[in-house]
Design an enzyme around this catalytic site. Structure first.
Site, PDB file in Angstrom:
ATOM      1  N   GLU A 169       0.846   3.376  -5.872  1.00 48.56           N
ATOM      2  CA  GLU A 169       2.036   3.529  -6.729  1.00 48.56           C
ATOM      3  C   GLU A 169       2.855   4.767  -6.367  1.00 48.56           C
ATOM      4  O   GLU A 169       3.167   5.598  -7.231  1.00 48.56           O
ATOM      5  CB  GLU A 169       1.616   3.512  -8.204  1.00 48.56           C
ATOM      6  CG  GLU A 169       0.848   2.229  -8.531  1.00 48.56           C
ATOM      7  CD  GLU A 169       0.310   2.156  -9.961  1.00 48.56           C
ATOM      8  OE1 GLU A 169       0.513   3.109 -10.732  1.00 48.56           O
ATOM      9  OE2 GLU A 169      -0.315   1.129 -10.296  1.00 48.56           O
ATOM     10  N   GLU A 283      -4.156  -7.117  -7.139  1.00 51.14           N
ATOM     11  CA  GLU A 283      -4.518  -6.940  -8.566  1.00 51.14           C
ATOM     12  C   GLU A 283      -3.967  -8.094  -9.401  1.00 51.14           C
ATOM     13  O   GLU A 283      -3.371  -7.882 -10.472  1.00 51.14           O
ATOM     14  CB  GLU A 283      -3.986  -5.600  -9.092  1.00 51.14           C
ATOM     15  CG  GLU A 283      -4.480  -4.402  -8.303  1.00 51.14           C
ATOM     16  CD  GLU A 283      -4.057  -3.053  -8.892  1.00 51.14           C
ATOM     17  OE1 GLU A 283      -3.662  -2.999 -10.066  1.00 51.14           O
ATOM     18  OE2 GLU A 283      -4.124  -2.058  -8.138  1.00 51.14           O
TER      19      GLU A 283
HETATM   20  O1  9MR Z   1      -7.671  -1.967 -15.319  1.00 49.60           O
HETATM   21  C1  9MR Z   1      -7.710  -0.545 -15.254  1.00 49.60           C
HETATM   22  C2  9MR Z   1      -8.063   0.054 -16.604  1.00 49.60           C
HETATM   23  O2  9MR Z   1      -9.375  -0.335 -16.987  1.00 49.60           O
HETATM   24  C3  9MR Z   1      -7.965   1.567 -16.546  1.00 49.60           C
HETATM   25  O3  9MR Z   1      -8.151   2.119 -17.842  1.00 49.60           O
HETATM   26  C4  9MR Z   1      -6.606   2.008 -15.996  1.00 49.60           C
HETATM   27  C5  9MR Z   1      -6.538   3.528 -15.791  1.00 49.60           C
HETATM   28  O4  9MR Z   1      -7.471   3.957 -14.846  1.00 49.60           O
HETATM   29  O5  9MR Z   1      -6.362   1.374 -14.745  1.00 49.60           O
HETATM   30  C6  9MR Z   1      -6.359  -0.022 -14.793  1.00 49.60           C
HETATM   31  O6  9MR Z   1      -6.103  -0.541 -13.512  1.00 49.60           O
HETATM   32  C7  9MR Z   1      -4.830  -0.220 -12.934  1.00 49.60           C
HETATM   33  C8  9MR Z   1      -5.049  -0.025 -11.446  1.00 49.60           C
HETATM   34  O7  9MR Z   1      -6.017   0.963 -11.225  1.00 49.60           O
HETATM   35  C9  9MR Z   1      -3.752   0.320 -10.736  1.00 49.60           C
HETATM   36  N1  9MR Z   1      -2.717  -0.645 -11.000  1.00 49.60           N
HETATM   37  C10 9MR Z   1      -2.496  -0.959 -12.428  1.00 49.60           C
HETATM   38  C11 9MR Z   1      -3.823  -1.369 -13.084  1.00 49.60           C
HETATM   39  C12 9MR Z   1      -3.588  -1.778 -14.543  1.00 49.60           C
HETATM   40  O8  9MR Z   1      -3.133  -0.697 -15.282  1.00 49.60           O
END
Ligand code: 9MR
Length: 380
Positions: A169, A283
């Protein structure tokens, strides 16, 4: 097993015998005489492998502890597991120089024990950072932390990661420039990206190093700006011979964000491919906040949205990998975020399997997209 030993047909080995074994190992009640429909149907990994694609799923240590049936589904359906949170900075290096790999190791070992690959997520991200890695770091401090963190994680898992999300990101073309303002950008300038890739390549020369990003697919002015910013960045990196090998398109689908035009998305993927890069869907899930509340209608709409998206992506030979960001509606980030949860109080249904781990129309849509995809060469 080295990541490069992975033959495209590997997913075909994930069969009913293995699913029963997995279920038994997780303590689930198994009646060998009565296979269910999911046992008879080819796995998503097998459907992907037939087309030279790889299919994976993200899962977390919490899910492994709490939900054996979810693990059984992931091991039966996927050829790759992605630790969903365990390799993020705050989890892997909570204090400077103090690493904790217990949870990440458990997931990588689980994948390995069942003949699945792993994928690393994510070395450098502005979220899930410990407080000490926040704003105010000097250039020297940030450079040293970046180097220590990436070298330690990449060398620990070297040879066991198919790929790594090196920078996650990085773009946000709304402020002063095209890049997101993060502690890394503030301390090191744009060069933090090239540095991160060079460090990862040095520590794990075999992993496919990926720049991972969201909101790249829709036919809106905002997402067009994001695509342009991403292409500019990739161009600069490739010209400088930075070892980026793939773009990760997260694929958090959200129909509320605007129209999807398959030609626009395919054109973007082709532009990325023309730089010599692969494209991974990293994702995949769907935010259903603007889809109907009634489950049958909602699931049908979510399935069609996802099928159309994947059909467009998989029509492009540069796309080699599809990973879903989770397994079951029992666990999702979507309801934890006020911007993505539904306003009618209903639980979101973002995944291929419902909260009781039964396949949904979304699973059928992904299978259909994989079946309809043109075949490509051996996936890496
Ligand atoms: O699914 C993930 C969630 O459990 C966590 O709390 C969060 C913060 O670490 O991240 C979520 O996954 C994200 C991913 O790492 C990066 N792209 C967006 C995803 C959804 O927010």
């Amino acid at each position: 097993m080295r990541a490069t030993d992975w033959p495209a047909a590997r997913g075909l080995l994930i069969d009913r015998r293995r699913l029963l074994g997995v279920l038994a190992a997780t303590g689930a009640a198994v009646r060998p005489g009565a296979p269910n429909a999911a046992c008879r149907a080819p796995s998503l990994a097998a459907l992907a492998a037939e087309k030279g694609l790889m299919f994976g799923m993200a899962l977390t240590r919490e899910q492994v502890r709490e939900a054996p049936p979810l693990v059984a589904v992931a091991l039966a359906q996927a050829a790759m597991l992605v630790p969903g949170n365990e390799l993020k900075w705050v989890r892997a290096e909570p204090e400077p120089g103090q690493f904790d790999f217990a949870d990440a190791d458990a997931l990588v070992d689980l994948a390995h024990a069942h003949g699945l690959l792993s994928r690393g997520h994510a070395l450098v991200w502005h979220e899930a950072l410990p407080a000490w890695m926040g704003p105010g770091l000097t250039r020297a401090e940030a450079g040293a932390a970046l180097s220590r963190h990436i070298k330690t994680l990449c060398s620990r898992y070297a040879g066991r990661m198919h790929s790594w999300d090196v920078v996650n990101e990085a773009i946000e073309p709304s402020g002063a420039g095209p890049l997101r303002r993060t502690p890394f950008l503030a301390a090191l300038g744009e060069d933090y990206i090239a540095r991160a890739f060079a460090l990862a390549a040095e520590a794990d020369p075999d992993a496919i190093l990926t720049l991972n990003e969201y909101d790249l697919e829709r036919d809106t002015e905002w997402q067009a700006r994001r695509r342009a910013a991403m292409l500019d960045l990739l161009n600069r990196l490739v010209r400088r011979r930075v070892p980026v090998r793939a773009l990760g398109v997260q694929g958090h689908l959200d129909p509320a964000k605007g129209r999807f035009d398959p030609e626009v998305f395919r054109g973007f993927i082709r532009a990325v491919a023309s730089l010599g890069l692969s494209v991974f869907i990293t994702e995949l899930d769907i935010t259903d906040r603007t889809l109907p509340g009634a489950v049958v209608a909602r699931d049908r709409a979510a399935a069609e949205e996802t099928r159309a998206y994947l059909a467009a992506a998989l029509a492009e030979p540069a796309v080699r990998l599809v990973v879903t960001w989770g397994v079951s509606d029992a666990y999702s980030w979507v309801d934890g975020n006020p911007r993505t949860r539904r306003t009618d109080g209903l639980t979101s249904r973002p995944h291929l399997y419902d909260a009781a781990f039964r396949p949904k129309p979304l699973r059928a849509a992904v299978a259909e997209a994989l079946r309809s995809a043109p075949a490509r060469g051996i996936a890496r």
